[in-house]
Enzyme design. Structure first.
Site, short mmCIF file in Angstrom:
data_model
loop_
_atom_site.label_atom_id
_atom_site.label_comp_id
_atom_site.label_asym_id
_atom_site.label_seq_id
_atom_site.Cartn_x
_atom_site.Cartn_y
_atom_site.Cartn_z
N LYS A 1 0.86 -1.20 0.00
CA LYS A 1 0.00 0.00 0.00
C LYS A 1 0.89 1.25 0.00
CE LYS A 1 -1.70 1.59 4.05
NZ LYS A 1 -1.40 3.00 4.35
N ASN A 2 1.91 1.25 0.88
CA ASN A 2 2.70 2.48 1.07
C ASN A 2 3.72 2.72 -0.02
OD1 ASN A 2 1.14 2.89 3.26
ND2 ASN A 2 2.72 2.39 4.78
N CYS B 1 -4.87 12.54 13.08
CA CYS B 1 -5.59 11.27 13.09
C CYS B 1 -5.33 10.61 14.42
CB CYS B 1 -5.14 10.39 11.93
SG CYS B 1 -3.52 9.72 12.18
N ARG C 1 -0.43 14.90 12.21
CA ARG C 1 0.25 14.50 10.97
C ARG C 1 0.67 15.76 10.21
NH1 ARG C 1 -1.11 9.15 9.92
NH2 ARG C 1 0.69 9.09 8.53
N ASP D 1 4.59 0.74 12.19
CA ASP D 1 3.37 0.11 11.67
C ASP D 1 3.20 -1.33 12.13
OD1 ASP D 1 3.47 1.80 8.44
OD2 ASP D 1 2.90 2.47 10.45
C1 EPZ Z 1 4.23 6.94 6.29
O1 EPZ Z 1 3.45 8.00 6.79
C2 EPZ Z 1 3.32 5.73 6.23
N1 EPZ Z 1 2.17 6.00 5.35
C3 EPZ Z 1 2.79 5.40 7.64
O2 EPZ Z 1 2.03 4.20 7.55
C4 EPZ Z 1 4.00 5.14 8.55
O3 EPZ Z 1 3.54 4.91 9.86
C5 EPZ Z 1 4.94 6.36 8.54
O4 EPZ Z 1 5.33 6.65 7.18
C6 EPZ Z 1 6.20 6.12 9.36
O5 EPZ Z 1 6.90 5.02 8.84
C7 EPZ Z 1 2.36 5.93 4.02
O6 EPZ Z 1 3.45 5.68 3.53
C8 EPZ Z 1 1.14 6.18 3.16
P1 EPZ Z 1 6.26 10.34 8.28
P2 EPZ Z 1 4.06 9.51 6.73
O7 EPZ Z 1 6.19 11.62 7.52
O8 EPZ Z 1 5.01 9.65 5.60
C9 EPZ Z 1 6.62 13.59 11.68
C10 EPZ Z 1 0.15 2.84 7.77
O9 EPZ Z 1 -0.33 2.30 8.78
N2 EPZ Z 1 6.53 14.57 10.59
O10 EPZ Z 1 7.38 9.40 7.98
O11 EPZ Z 1 2.91 10.45 6.81
C11 EPZ Z 1 5.35 12.78 11.86
O12 EPZ Z 1 4.43 13.47 12.67
C12 EPZ Z 1 0.62 4.27 7.85
O13 EPZ Z 1 0.32 2.28 6.66
C13 EPZ Z 1 6.75 15.91 10.86
O14 EPZ Z 1 7.02 16.28 12.00
O15 EPZ Z 1 4.87 9.56 8.10
C14 EPZ Z 1 5.87 11.52 12.51
O16 EPZ Z 1 6.04 11.73 13.90
C15 EPZ Z 1 0.32 4.90 9.20
N3 EPZ Z 1 6.66 16.81 9.83
C16 EPZ Z 1 7.25 11.32 11.86
O17 EPZ Z 1 7.61 12.61 11.35
C17 EPZ Z 1 6.37 16.42 8.54
O18 EPZ Z 1 6.33 17.31 7.64
C18 EPZ Z 1 7.25 10.31 10.71
O19 EPZ Z 1 6.21 10.67 9.84
C19 EPZ Z 1 6.15 15.06 8.30
C20 EPZ Z 1 6.23 14.15 9.33
#
Ligand code: EPZ
Length: 420
Positions: A22-23, A115, A120, A306
């Site tokens: 999916k990701n 969420c 997010r 995850d």
């Molecule tokens: C991706 O989300 C995945 N989703 C998530 O999977 C996964 O949990 C996450 O990466 C971490 O591995 C998809 O790929 C569609 P991040 P993403 O940006 O990219 C912070 C699932 O269950 N952050 O890597 O949105 C954020 O708050 C889903 O399949 C900022 O601070 O996550 C988090 O604490 C859930 N500023 C950390 O970084 C930003 O601009 C990692 O988030 C972006 C993120």
């Protein structure tokens, strides 16, 4: 809303095939906006999230065709405004910003809300776009990005919780058509980021360093169509390995990349299970006494956030004291309240959960709250005494292709009940 009923106590055995990731599929579908030529993607999982992305591409003017796991997309002409009523349903829609910026020099997408697993933000995405020369405006719940010409830059995308996966994807998809060289420091190195980079390079992009913290992108004038097979879903694979650990007599998962799930197989080995891998299969079997774990979620290649909820389900009935620390989404513990309704003994202190293993969980009506928490409740139900009734299973359908059918094929007594 449908419910899933799990009748506990039926051991799993046999084998199942893992679906496409999916990701990986979500950003790669968005990347098809970067060319007017046709793209063909194989192993695209049939999920509500991937179907939402197909709706967004259609709204943006792309021609989309799906024939079982193969999706063809042709974005001959594209609009630059993503539709609110579809975008609001899926946070990952934000990853159309980068390709729209690269293709149309502007983009408008509704801001993703928070969420259940936590806030997010997309500040790092926007920092990257600004470094590439884009102007950013946030108004009426939308984010608008605008850049008459994108230029290369050196960008550090590391945030306080480490790298950002979709942030790296988004900046990458804008940088491939920027003028000059872009260096992304603190890049996410997840297999899904590498899969996107592989697809973009097949389209004619010039990306090096995918899978490391430093990616180098030489901008090109335009990209052409390409064909690509999406990598297997490492989180679905991990989820089935934990199912096999919870109540299996030995189950095998097929079409998996063992390297992508090494943090999960190491944790299950430390917990006392036997894990055997070939090039594209992994078998998990009981192997004597189980041991409690100290688990910390980290960016790839560390233990994936995850998979945290699924491991909590396993550790709930592992004798001894286990300690889980969630470094990526510190609030990602909604599943524990539901596991406690089934008899789990858990204490949460900040981002750390302490789990005292109990002999047996008891089936109960529980509520799914997010994609992976829902899967954890199904896993807990597999071994619990009695029936576990999980409501709001639309969360599961977002990210698992026929989870109940696949578990049923392994011997689980599980049924989906159509509710009003
Ligand atoms: C991706 O989300 C995945 N989703 C998530 O999977 C996964 O949990 C996450 O990466 C971490 O591995 C998809 O790929 C569609 P991040 P993403 O940006 O990219 C912070 C699932 O269950 N952050 O890597 O949105 C954020 O708050 C889903 O399949 C900022 O601070 O996550 C988090 O604490 C859930 N500023 C950390 O970084 C930003 O601009 C990692 O988030 C972006 C993120």
């Amino acid at each position: 809303m449908d419910k899933i009923l799990v009748h506990g106590g039926h051991p799993l055995s046999g084998s199942i095939k893992i679906s496409g990731s999916k990701n990986s599929a979500l950003p790669i579908l968005a990347a098809t906006l970067l060319t007017r030529e046709p793209c063909v993607l194989r192993h695209v999982p049939d999920l509500s999230d991937t179907n939402y992305m197909l709706q967004i591409l259609t709204h943006l003017g792309a021609g989309v065709e799906r024939a079982s796991g193969t999706v063809s997309v042709r974005a001959e002409k594209v609009e630059s405004v993503a539709p609110y009523d579809v975008v609001r349903k899926m946070r990952a829609s934000v990853c159309v910003l980068g390709p729209l910026l690269g293709r149309c020099s502007e983009a408008t997408v509704s801001l993703p809300g928070g969420c259940i697993i936590g806030d997010r933000p997309i500040d790092l995405h926007l920092k990257g776009f600004e470094a590439l020369g884009a102007a950013i405006r946030v108004e009426n719940g939308n984010v608008k990005v605008f850049a008459p010409n994108l230029h290369g830059a050196v960008i550090n995308l590391r945030g306080k919780f480490g790298p950002t996966v979709l942030g790296t994807d988004n900046v990458l998809m804008a940088a491939v058509l920027a003028e000059g060289t872009t260096v992304i420091e603190g890049a996410a190195a997840e297999p899904e980021v590498c899969d996107l980079a592989d697809f973009l390079n097949k389209m004619g992009a010039k990306i090096e360093g995918a899978g490391t913290r430093r990616m180098i992108i030489e901008g090109v004038k335009e990209l052409h169509g390409a064909e690509h097979a999406i990598i297997p879903d490492r989180i679905e694979a991990g989820t089935f390995l934990v199912a096999g650990a919870v109540c299996g007599n030995g189950i095998t998962i097929n079409r998996v990349e063992p390297k992508h799930v090494s943090a999960v197989t190491s944790a299950l080995t430390d917990a006392g299970f036997q894990l055997q891998s070939t090039k594209d299969t992994i078998t998990v079997s009981p192997n004597g006494a189980l041991k409690p774990l100290k688990l910390t979620t980290e960016p790839y290649p560390g233990f994936p956030t995850d998979m945290q909820a699924q491991m909590c389900a396993l550790l709930s009935t592992t004798d001894g004291i286990s300690v889980v620390t969630e470094n990526i989404f510190p609030q990602r513990y909604m599943h524990l309240a539901e596991l406690k309704r089934m008899g789990a003994r858990v204490e949460i202190e900040g981002a750390t959960a302490t789990i005292q293993g109990v002999e047996q969980l008891l089936g109960a009506p529980v509520m799914a709250s997010d994609l992976r928490a829902s899967a954890a409740l199904v896993l807990a139900g597999l071994k619990a005494e009695g029936v576990t009734e999980i409501s709001r299973v639309y969360h599961i359908d977002r990210g698992y292709e026929h989870l109940d059918e696949k578990l049923g094929a392994l011997g689980a007594h599980i049924e989906r009940v159509k509710a009003d």
